[in-house]
Design a protein around this motif. Structure first.
Motif, short mmCIF file in Angstrom:
data_model
loop_
_atom_site.label_atom_id
_atom_site.label_comp_id
_atom_site.label_asym_id
_atom_site.label_seq_id
_atom_site.Cartn_x
_atom_site.Cartn_y
_atom_site.Cartn_z
N PHE A 359 27.28 47.24 23.26
CA PHE A 359 26.59 48.39 23.84
C PHE A 359 25.25 48.66 23.16
CE2 PHE A 359 30.99 49.64 25.22
CZ PHE A 359 30.74 49.47 26.57
N LEU A 360 25.16 48.41 21.85
CA LEU A 360 23.89 48.63 21.16
C LEU A 360 22.82 47.66 21.66
CD1 LEU A 360 22.07 49.84 18.95
CD2 LEU A 360 23.04 48.17 17.37
N ASN A 361 23.15 46.37 21.72
CA ASN A 361 22.15 45.38 22.10
C ASN A 361 21.79 45.44 23.57
OD1 ASN A 361 21.46 43.41 19.73
ND2 ASN A 361 23.64 43.82 19.52
N ILE A 362 22.70 45.92 24.40
CA ILE A 362 22.36 46.13 25.80
C ILE A 362 21.55 47.41 25.96
CG2 ILE A 362 23.32 46.74 28.06
CD1 ILE A 362 23.40 43.77 27.44
N ARG A 388 18.90 40.97 34.40
CA ARG A 388 17.95 42.08 34.41
C ARG A 388 18.74 43.38 34.40
NH1 ARG A 388 12.72 42.66 35.04
NH2 ARG A 388 12.48 40.48 35.74
N LEU A 389 18.56 44.17 33.35
CA LEU A 389 19.36 45.37 33.15
C LEU A 389 18.88 46.52 34.02
CD1 LEU A 389 19.52 45.29 29.25
CD2 LEU A 389 21.22 44.39 30.85
N THR A 390 19.81 47.39 34.39
CA THR A 390 19.43 48.66 34.99
C THR A 390 19.62 49.76 33.94
OG1 THR A 390 21.66 48.88 35.94
CG2 THR A 390 19.95 47.91 37.33
N LYS A 391 19.73 51.00 34.36
CA LYS A 391 19.69 52.11 33.41
C LYS A 391 21.07 52.74 33.22
CE LYS A 391 17.55 56.71 32.87
NZ LYS A 391 16.61 57.67 33.48
N ALA A 392 21.41 52.98 31.97
CA ALA A 392 22.65 53.67 31.64
C ALA A 392 22.42 55.17 31.64
CB ALA A 392 23.16 53.22 30.27
N GLY A 393 23.35 55.90 32.22
CA GLY A 393 23.26 57.35 32.18
C GLY A 393 23.79 57.90 30.87
N HIS A 394 23.17 58.95 30.37
CA HIS A 394 23.68 59.64 29.18
C HIS A 394 23.20 61.08 29.23
CE1 HIS A 394 19.95 60.03 26.76
NE2 HIS A 394 19.60 58.92 27.36
N ARG A 395 23.84 61.93 28.46
CA ARG A 395 23.56 63.37 28.53
C ARG A 395 22.76 63.89 27.35
NH1 ARG A 395 29.47 65.68 30.62
NH2 ARG A 395 29.52 64.48 32.57
N GLU A 396 22.30 63.01 26.48
CA GLU A 396 21.52 63.47 25.33
C GLU A 396 20.14 63.95 25.79
OE1 GLU A 396 22.63 63.93 22.48
OE2 GLU A 396 24.46 62.74 22.37
N PRO A 397 19.61 65.01 25.21
CA PRO A 397 18.30 65.54 25.61
C PRO A 397 17.17 64.57 25.32
CG PRO A 397 19.53 67.13 24.28
CD PRO A 397 20.25 65.84 24.17
#
Length: 499
Positions: A359-362, A388-397
């Motif tokens: 998860f870190l390297n991706i 080709r990566l897309t975007k991970a969702g996260h809730r951090e500001p």
């Protein structure tokens, strides 16, 4: 510093320990003089770029109509003492001085370090230093001066932020990030940090030196769950130093003996131990990608691959790599041909030992970029794929001053930020619409009920945000094909015209 061999280090060590003995010459040995000269050069060259970040979280600025912008996060502005300051009562004068971070008598309760990375006035610091700030003032040495600053871009997940000086002093001297940074356990390092102390604020940074005690350390917190939105410092990213905690501060600069900036210090607590070491965020390949985005004032868009990992699967212990248990349709991994049952062994040549490495390297490879992944099967068949990566969702500001301009009031994002437990759709998600815009009139009611995904613009297929903006460029009218549903993305398809 090149040229210090093991014998020279032994001589230096003996002199430092026994130098006061009358049988040992009081004159430092040549290797120590060489080392001292190297440290002096690093300090002389780098200290103009080391700043103190003075922080106020007071809500009192609004009393004087100088509150931070509510419409534009990060736009904090400066502060001017009222024209009638001289006529006010002493108690109110003291309160006003407390609000004026540029006032020489003001020693704020909150502060940290900062590193000037661009002569235009871009300063790198840690997110937790500026979190919740209503005013920021960046102070360099007395000969350089200081300036109020806005938050140009910030990302809590990486615990990094870039400030932009409102009135940069004329004689700024920045530090340039090197293209390659390598360091190892036991390397000698130099720390320059500029903490605030009464009556000493403008005397320049404190200097200390030590070694890198360990690598791959993490902050305290939950580590037993796979959470792709947890802070990066919980992915074994920190380096540990032997600096005493009272000689460092968050936002300080750490150099190797060649004068390369290799890390930024953080006072966030690390793993619970009996003693309290110091930690730093290494400016390695992963972190530099993030810093480069922040220096552009943009949002850090973490990479998303789209594989499921079962950490309780006993086969995870059988070999090097991480076993993919499943791969969701329409994800980057699925499109690249990765399937459940394969082992991911490296990402961009970095070995993958566990799910945190994955998860870190991706994530740190960032959305839109291509990564090279090596996989193998249980039978030993190996192959290399580019994804080709897309975007991970996260809730951090986060804060980003430089964001894409709305198209007819539409603000879009990668569809991969949606709930990945559903059948992930092709296209881009309509994230929000600007009030009273053409898009608001067409989409507002629909978006209140369900997610809207754009799959075509003027007949062109849309797979990622760059496709959308390219298709919309210089277009006076748009025919937008969307799909919308609460659970099943194979639901209603319709076309909407704008404006």
């Amino acid at each position: 510093m090149a040229g210090i061999d093991l014998k020279s280090l032994c001589i230096i060590g003996c002199w430092l320990v026994f130098g006061s003995n009358q049988n040992i010459s009081a004159q430092p040995p040549a290797p120590l003089q060489k080392l001292q000269q190297s440290v002096r050069q690093i300090v002389e060259k780098s200290q103009p770029a080391i700043a103190t970040v003075l922080v106020s979280r007071s809500k009192a600025y609004t009393r004087y109509d100088q509150g931070p912008s509510t419409a534009e996060p990060g736009k904090l502005g400066g502060f001017q003492l009222p024209a009638d300051f001289a006529t006010k009562l002493e108690i109110e004068k003291r309160s006003l001085i407390k609000l004026d971070l540029s006032h020489p008598l003001n020693i704020p309760e909150n502060y940290g370090g900062g590193i000037l990375l661009d002569d235009s006035g871009l300063v790198l610091t840690t997110y937790h230093v500026i979190e919740g700030a209503t005013r920021l003032y960046v102070q360099f040495s007395e000969t350089i001066g200081g300036s109020y600053a806005d938050i140009y871009a910030a990302d809590k997940r990486a615990d990094l932020a870039v400030l932009k000086l409102l009135h940069p002093p004329k004689n700024l001297q920045s530090i340039k990030l090197s293209s390659a940074t390598e360091f190892s356990k036991g390397d000698l390092i130099i720390s320059l940090c500029s903490p605030v102390r009464p009556n000493f604020r403008q005397l320049g940074p404190d200097v200390t030196w030590g070694i890198i005690s360990n690598l791959r350390k993490r902050t305290s917190g939950p580590v037993d769950e796979i959470k792709r939105n947890k802070p990066l410092a919980q992915y074994d990213t920190l380096i540990q130093t032997d600096f005493r905690t009272n000689t460092t501060c968050s936002g300080g600069a750490i150099f190797d003996l060649n004068g390369k900036l290799i890390a930024i210090s953080t006072a966030q607590p690390g793993e619970p131990v009996d003693f309290q070491p110091s930690y730093a965020i290494p400016l390695n390949r992963n972190t530099k990608r993030i810093v480069d985005v922040l220096l552009q004032g943009k949002e850090v868009e973490y990479g998303f691959l789209g594989v499921s990992i079962n950490v309780e699967d006993r086969r995870q212990q059988l070999r090097n790599g991480i076993l993919v248990s499943d791969c969701l349709p329409n994800t980057p991994a699925y499109r690249a041909g990765i399937r459940g049952g394969e082992w991911i062994t490296t990402i961009d040549r970095e070995p993958i030992r566990d799910h945190d490495d994955l998860f870190l390297n991706i994530g740190a490879a960032l959305a839109g970029n291509v990564v090279t992944i090596e996989t193998s099967t249980i039978r030993g068949t190996k192959r290399t794929v580019e994804v080709r990566l897309t975007k991970a969702g996260h809730r951090e500001p986060f804060i980003a001053q430089n964001r894409p301009h709305p198209v007819f009031g539409m603000l879009i994002d990668y569809a991969s930020i949606l709930n990945i437990n559903s059948n992930l759709p092709e296209g881009v998600v309509l994230k929000e619409v600007v009030p009273d815009s053409p898009a608001a009139k067409k989409f507002q009611g629909l978006m209140e009920q369900q997610q809207v995904v754009i799959i075509e613009v003027n007949g062109k297929s849309i797979k990622q945000p760059s496709d959308f903006y390219q298709a919309c460029r210089e277009q006076e009218k748009l025919e937008i094909t969307i799909i919308s549903a609460t659970n099943n993305w194979a639901a209603t398809r319709q076309t909407i015209s704008l404006p």
